[in-house]
Motif scaffolding. Structure first.
Motif, PDB file in Angstrom:
ATOM      1  N   LEU A 195       1.032  -1.229  -0.055  1.00  0.00           N
ATOM      2  CA  LEU A 195       0.044   0.032  -0.021  1.00  0.00           C
ATOM      3  C   LEU A 195       0.790   1.406  -0.067  1.00  0.00           C
ATOM      4  N   SER A 196       2.056   1.285   0.600  1.00  0.00           N
ATOM      5  CA  SER A 196       2.731   2.281   0.731  1.00  0.00           C
ATOM      6  C   SER A 196       3.277   2.790  -0.784  1.00  0.00           C
ATOM      7  N   ALA A 197       3.324   1.995  -1.720  1.00  0.00           N
ATOM      8  CA  ALA A 197       4.005   2.235  -2.950  1.00  0.00           C
ATOM      9  C   ALA A 197       2.792   2.746  -4.046  1.00  0.00           C
ATOM     10  N   LEU A 198       1.360   2.817  -3.335  1.00  0.00           N
ATOM     11  CA  LEU A 198       0.414   3.076  -4.468  1.00  0.00           C
ATOM     12  C   LEU A 198       0.022   4.723  -4.085  1.00  0.00           C
ATOM     13  N   PRO A 199      -0.612   5.512  -4.848  1.00  0.00           N
ATOM     14  CA  PRO A 199      -0.932   6.550  -4.633  1.00  0.00           C
ATOM     15  C   PRO A 199      -2.470   6.610  -4.146  1.00  0.00           C
ATOM     16  N   LEU A 200      -2.345   6.491  -2.871  1.00  0.00           N
ATOM     17  CA  LEU A 200      -3.552   6.187  -1.983  1.00  0.00           C
ATOM     18  C   LEU A 200      -3.820   7.524  -0.701  1.00  0.00           C
ATOM     19  N   THR A 201      -4.718   8.057  -1.062  1.00  0.00           N
ATOM     20  CA  THR A 201      -4.926   9.216   0.213  1.00  0.00           C
ATOM     21  C   THR A 201      -5.436   8.592   1.600  1.00  0.00           C
ATOM     22  N   PRO A 202      -5.438   9.120   2.693  1.00  0.00           N
ATOM     23  CA  PRO A 202      -5.860   8.461   4.046  1.00  0.00           C
ATOM     24  C   PRO A 202      -7.083   7.961   3.772  1.00  0.00           C
ATOM     25  N   ALA A 203      -8.170   8.913   3.061  1.00  0.00           N
ATOM     26  CA  ALA A 203      -9.477   8.381   2.994  1.00  0.00           C
ATOM     27  C   ALA A 203      -9.579   7.206   2.078  1.00  0.00           C
ATOM     28  N   ASP A 204      -8.825   7.029   1.167  1.00  0.00           N
ATOM     29  CA  ASP A 204      -8.950   5.814   0.164  1.00  0.00           C
ATOM     30  C   ASP A 204      -8.562   4.561   1.354  1.00  0.00           C
ATOM     31  N   LEU A 205      -7.625   4.654   2.158  1.00  0.00           N
ATOM     32  CA  LEU A 205      -7.253   3.665   3.023  1.00  0.00           C
ATOM     33  C   LEU A 205      -8.280   3.495   3.921  1.00  0.00           C
ATOM     34  N   ASP A 206      -8.958   4.582   4.536  1.00  0.00           N
ATOM     35  CA  ASP A 206     -10.151   4.279   5.558  1.00  0.00           C
ATOM     36  C   ASP A 206     -11.080   3.539   4.517  1.00  0.00           C
ATOM     37  N   TRP A 207     -11.418   3.894   3.218  1.00  0.00           N
ATOM     38  CA  TRP A 207     -12.588   3.480   2.651  1.00  0.00           C
ATOM     39  C   TRP A 207     -12.145   1.683   2.514  1.00  0.00           C
ATOM     40  N   LEU A 208     -10.823   1.428   2.203  1.00  0.00           N
ATOM     41  CA  LEU A 208     -10.559   0.205   1.915  1.00  0.00           C
ATOM     42  C   LEU A 208     -10.614  -0.527   3.317  1.00  0.00           C
ATOM     43  N   ARG A 209     -10.228  -0.042   4.433  1.00  0.00           N
ATOM     44  CA  ARG A 209     -10.249  -0.763   5.543  1.00  0.00           C
ATOM     45  C   ARG A 209     -11.794  -1.055   5.999  1.00  0.00           C
ATOM     46  N   GLU A 210     -12.455  -0.198   5.829  1.00  0.00           N
ATOM     47  CA  GLU A 210     -13.843  -0.234   6.000  1.00  0.00           C
ATOM     48  C   GLU A 210     -14.544  -1.399   5.098  1.00  0.00           C
ATOM     49  N   LYS A 211     -14.298  -1.422   4.019  1.00  0.00           N
ATOM     50  CA  LYS A 211     -14.915  -2.494   3.201  1.00  0.00           C
ATOM     51  C   LYS A 211     -14.306  -3.893   3.472  1.00  0.00           C
ATOM     52  N   LEU A 212     -12.966  -3.927   3.828  1.00  0.00           N
ATOM     53  CA  LEU A 212     -12.558  -5.101   4.213  1.00  0.00           C
ATOM     54  C   LEU A 212     -13.073  -5.803   5.571  1.00  0.00           C
ATOM     55  N   GLY A 213     -13.303  -4.707   6.716  1.00  0.00           N
ATOM     56  CA  GLY A 213     -13.731  -5.118   7.696  1.00  0.00           C
ATOM     57  C   GLY A 213     -12.795  -5.517   8.791  1.00  0.00           C
ATOM     58  N   ALA A 214     -13.337  -6.197   9.812  1.00  0.00           N
ATOM     59  CA  ALA A 214     -12.123  -6.747  11.043  1.00  0.00           C
ATOM     60  C   ALA A 214     -12.719  -8.207  10.934  1.00  0.00           C
ATOM     61  N   GLY A 215     -11.704  -9.191  11.113  1.00  0.00           N
ATOM     62  CA  GLY A 215     -11.742 -10.477  11.496  1.00  0.00           C
ATOM     63  C   GLY A 215     -11.328 -11.039  12.826  1.00  0.00           C
ATOM     64  N   GLU A 216     -11.258 -12.257  13.100  1.00  0.00           N
ATOM     65  CA  GLU A 216     -10.996 -12.666  14.343  1.00  0.00           C
ATOM     66  C   GLU A 216      -9.785 -12.679  15.089  1.00  0.00           C
ATOM     67  N   ILE A 217      -8.748 -12.522  14.121  1.00  0.00           N
ATOM     68  CA  ILE A 217      -7.359 -12.465  14.699  1.00  0.00           C
ATOM     69  C   ILE A 217      -6.626 -11.122  14.807  1.00  0.00           C
ATOM     70  N   SER A 218      -6.116 -10.830  15.742  1.00  0.00           N
ATOM     71  CA  SER A 218      -5.290  -9.732  15.665  1.00  0.00           C
ATOM     72  C   SER A 218      -3.994 -10.160  15.896  1.00  0.00           C
ATOM     73  N   VAL A 219      -2.639  -9.987  15.510  1.00  0.00           N
ATOM     74  CA  VAL A 219      -1.592 -10.345  16.042  1.00  0.00           C
ATOM     75  C   VAL A 219      -0.526  -9.035  16.186  1.00  0.00           C
ATOM     76  N   THR A 220       0.147  -9.135  17.331  1.00  0.00           N
ATOM     77  CA  THR A 220       0.983  -7.889  17.362  1.00  0.00           C
ATOM     78  C   THR A 220       2.388  -8.548  17.588  1.00  0.00           C
TER      79      THR A 220
END
Lengths: 138, 359, 219
Positions: free
Chosen positions: A49-74
């Motif tokens: 994603l860092s190599a693509l011309p995406l604005t913060p709003a684009d990233l938010d849109w993507l994140r919203e569309k993809l939603g959240a799953g069951e696993i979070s790894v830190t």
């Protein structure tokens, strides 16, 4: 010393908020292809994603569309990294930070398990040797 | 200390995951596909450290400062552990004849395999006497070291293009590495100083793929020098809107408008400052309010002044006034000639009378 | 010579030479033309409404009745490319900066997207005018080398400038240097070709208007 110590106030900071560019929707199509390939051949892939011309709003849109799953790894390795499964299993939202918390790279990985999460056999071997050591001390 | 890199790193407490994460970021910065990060990590982890010889010539040590102070103690500093730096005058413990012996030993042991890094330009005037190490001229040392090198990295604008020593009137006859060495692959990493991650990126690429990255027509890695500062500048929208800072302390400067009128060379400078930034991503020249000097371009020092906009004359116009005088003079002279011609025609005019016509 | 040295040369010595020849040529021609003088008209002047030098200066900027219908390309195309050139030359911020540096005069610039549009329209109009000149037998017959040459030296600066801004064909640095070089060629040939009408246009209109006004004929 932080900027607060100097009497400067930034009037026009680099633009943080910007609108949708329309560059995000095609990425969903590419993701769909990658997921199909993962199912068919088991081959993992990723979108940088860092190599693509995406604005913060684009990233938010993507994140919203993809939603959240069951696993979070830190991961704590030279700064925090988060690997979050999205609502589509096998699609992971990966963000790497440096030790000061700035984002160094951001990608969407398509894999059963991201490579970074898996333990490497050599490391497992080292762990096993450690276990042996602990057992011998009992 | 020979052996796979990952062992060296493990001894320093750097885990495999940290390394993989670093390689992912590096691949992203070099505009390689995401899968390359994994490939890089695997290849580099298993790689043996190549021998690197760093030759300093006519330079200010700014390049070394840039690399070593990158943002230690992060991985850029650590990446030096990927290589076996066998000769670097400034950093090595040995000195004098011992240092020169180390250089000879490294060159003999790794003949044909070592990577040669050069910073600083090479003076050619007076048989190269302007800059010598151990009584030998730079050009002599360079030719000898280059003969056994697998590839050469010209670090900084001086090594890449001649830099400030070559600036008019070039008193020492300074030239770049590529002016002397023609038969070896050369990567130019210009900049005054160059960006540390470009250096580590080239090294990583060399270790991973066994080859040098794709280069542009000036021998610079395309991944970092593919676009101009201007095209990647966050102030670019102001240029397009015609909003410019006119001085360094006016309203426009405070509003963060475009610095084109203050002499910014961003439009003709290819480098990665706008995206990679400096001092660990803190800022970069334009963000701190000063135009780009164009330091990664050949002969930037003689490109018509740092504070002159690209569209204004590089030199003061000298012929203007003289041309005006000559032009006016020529015009007046021609007009006198024309008037004389007219007068002559008038004088030669013969009056025709009715009587003449009836003859 | 690398492209930055090329750019520095066209911005430095090249510009110096071009501006020098331009200034020399313009003064030479102006002195020569206006010092020719005209014979005094001894006839008693007649007066007619709208017959004077000033009237003609303005009237000649408007097509004569039926003119647009007879040769639409010449009038409309001509108008568009002249106005377009004026917008591009005097409205683009870097150009204004150059003029300010040379003369001290300055005014606000126009947004670069608008300049971009004007440049494209100008080039389109110039191409249409050229095609018309080639296609119409009479125009072609009347055209000399000077006509084709001046069209080319006027077109090249617009084309190279636009290509430079759009990052097309060649690297920006090279294209910018070529753009400046093409303008320098234009400056050098301007005083010695029909392009000199930029300076003589209003003077000759005034002269025609005045001579005919004396006879009571508005032209």
């Amino acid at each position: 010393m932080s900027l607060d110590a100097i009497p400067i106030h930034v009037i026009n900071a680099p633009p943080i908020e910007a609108g949708l560019t329309g560059n995000a929707p095609p990425l969903l199509r590419e993701l769909a292809e990658q997921v199909k390939r993962l199912l068919a051949t088991g081959e993992a892939s990723a979108i940088d994603l860092s190599a693509l011309p995406l604005t913060p709003a684009d990233l938010d849109w993507l994140r919203e569309k993809l939603g959240a799953g069951e696993i979070s790894v830190t991961l704590q390795a030279n700064g925090e990294s988060t690997l979050n499964e999205t609502a589509c299993p096998g699609v992971w939202w990966v963000t790497h930070h440096n030790e000061r918390g700035a984002v160094t790279s951001q990608l969407i990985e398509v894999a059963l398990v991201p490579e970074l999460v898996k333990a490497h056999p050599q490391d497992v071997q080292i762990g096993y040797e450690y276990l042996e050591l602990v057992l011998s001390d009992l | 200390m020979q052996g796979p890199l990952i062992d060296t790193l493990a001894r320093q407490g750097i885990t495999r995951r940290t390394f993989l994460k670093y390689c992912t970021t590096l691949a992203s910065m070099m505009a390689l596909p995401p899968a390359a990060g994994l490939a890089m990590a695997e290849a580099m982890a298993a790689a043996r450290r190549p021998s690197v010889i760093w030759l300093p010539f006519q330079e200010c040590t700014g390049c070394t400062e840039s690399i070593t102070r990158s943002h230690s103690p992060t991985l850029e500093g650590m990446i030096f552990d990927m290589i076996s730096l066998d000769y670097q005058e400034t950093l090595m413990a040995a000195a004098g004849h011992q240092a020169e012996e180390a250089l000879q030993a490294a060159m003999k042991e790794n003949a044909g395999k070592y990577l040669l890094i050069v910073d600083g330009s090479i003076p050619l005037d007076m048989d190269g006497a302007y800059s010598c190490i151990g009584g030998r001229s730079n050009v002599e040392i360079l030719k000898e070291a280059a003969a056994g090198a697998a590839a050469i990295v010209a670090m900084g604008s001086c090594a890449a293009f001649g830099g400030i020593p070559k600036a008019n009137p070039n008193p020492t006859g300074a030239v770049s590495v590529s002016d002397i060495i023609k038969d070896k692959p050369i990567v130019n990493i210009p900049g005054c100083p160059p960006i540390p991650v470009v250096m580590t990126g080239v090294l990583a690429h060399y270790l991973t793929f066994g080859s040098l990255p794709e280069l542009d027509d000036k021998g610079r890695p395309k991944a970092f020098f593919g676009e101009t500062i201007h095209d990647r500048c966050y102030r670019r929208p102001f240029y397009d809107q015609g909003k410019f800072a006119k001085t360094f302390d006016d309203e426009g400067a405070r509003m963060g408008w475009c610095l084109f009128e203050l002499g910014c060379k961003g439009p003709v400078t290819y480098n990665a400052c706008a995206t990679v930034k400096w001092n660990g991503g803190t800022s970069w020249p334009v963000e701190s309010g000063h135009g780009c000097l164009g330091c990664s371009e050949p002969d930037f020092w003689d490109a018509g002044g740092f504070y002159k906009a690209l569209s204004v004359p590089a030199d003061p116009l000298e012929f203007g006034a003289a041309a005006a005088v000559v032009g006016a003079g020529a015009g007046v002279a021609v007009s006198f000639a024309n008037r004389a011609k007219k007068r002559a025609a008038k004088a030669a005019h013969q009056t025709t009378t009715l009587a003449d016509l009836e003859k | 010579m690398n492209e930055l040295q090329f750019l520095t040369w066209v911005r430095g010595p090249g510009l110096d030479i071009a501006v020098g020849i331009f200034v020399l040529g313009v003064l030479w021609r102006l002195f020569e033309i206006y010092s020719l003088g005209r014979k005094k008209d001894l006839a008693a002047p007649r007066h007619a409404a709208g017959a004077s030098g000033l009237h003609t200066v303005f009237r000649r900027s408007i097509p004569p009745p039926g003119g647009v219908k007879r040769s639409p390309v010449s009038y409309i195309g001509g108008y568009i490319f002249h106005i377009g050139l004026a917008i591009v030359v005097f409205g683009f911020a870097p150009h204004i900066l150059l003029i300010k540096n040379l003369t001290g005069l300055s005014w606000p610039g126009l947004p670069s997207q608008f300049i971009d549009l004007a440049a494209v329209v100008t080039m389109a109009a110039m191409v249409v005018v050229l095609v018309d000149r080639i296609n119409k037998p009479v125009k072609r017959f009347l055209s000399t080398f000077g006509d084709w040459f001046t069209w080319t030296v006027t077109f090249l600066p617009v084309l190279t400038g636009w290509l430079a801004v759009q990052h097309l064909l060649l690297p920006y640095t090279t294209m910018l240097a070529l753009h400046i070089l093409s303008v320098e060629i234009l400056l050098i040939v301007l005083p010695f070709t029909k392009l000199f009408h930029a300076f003589t246009l209003f003077g000759s209109r005034w002269y025609n208007g005045k001579v005919n006004g004396q006879r009571g004929v508005p032209v």
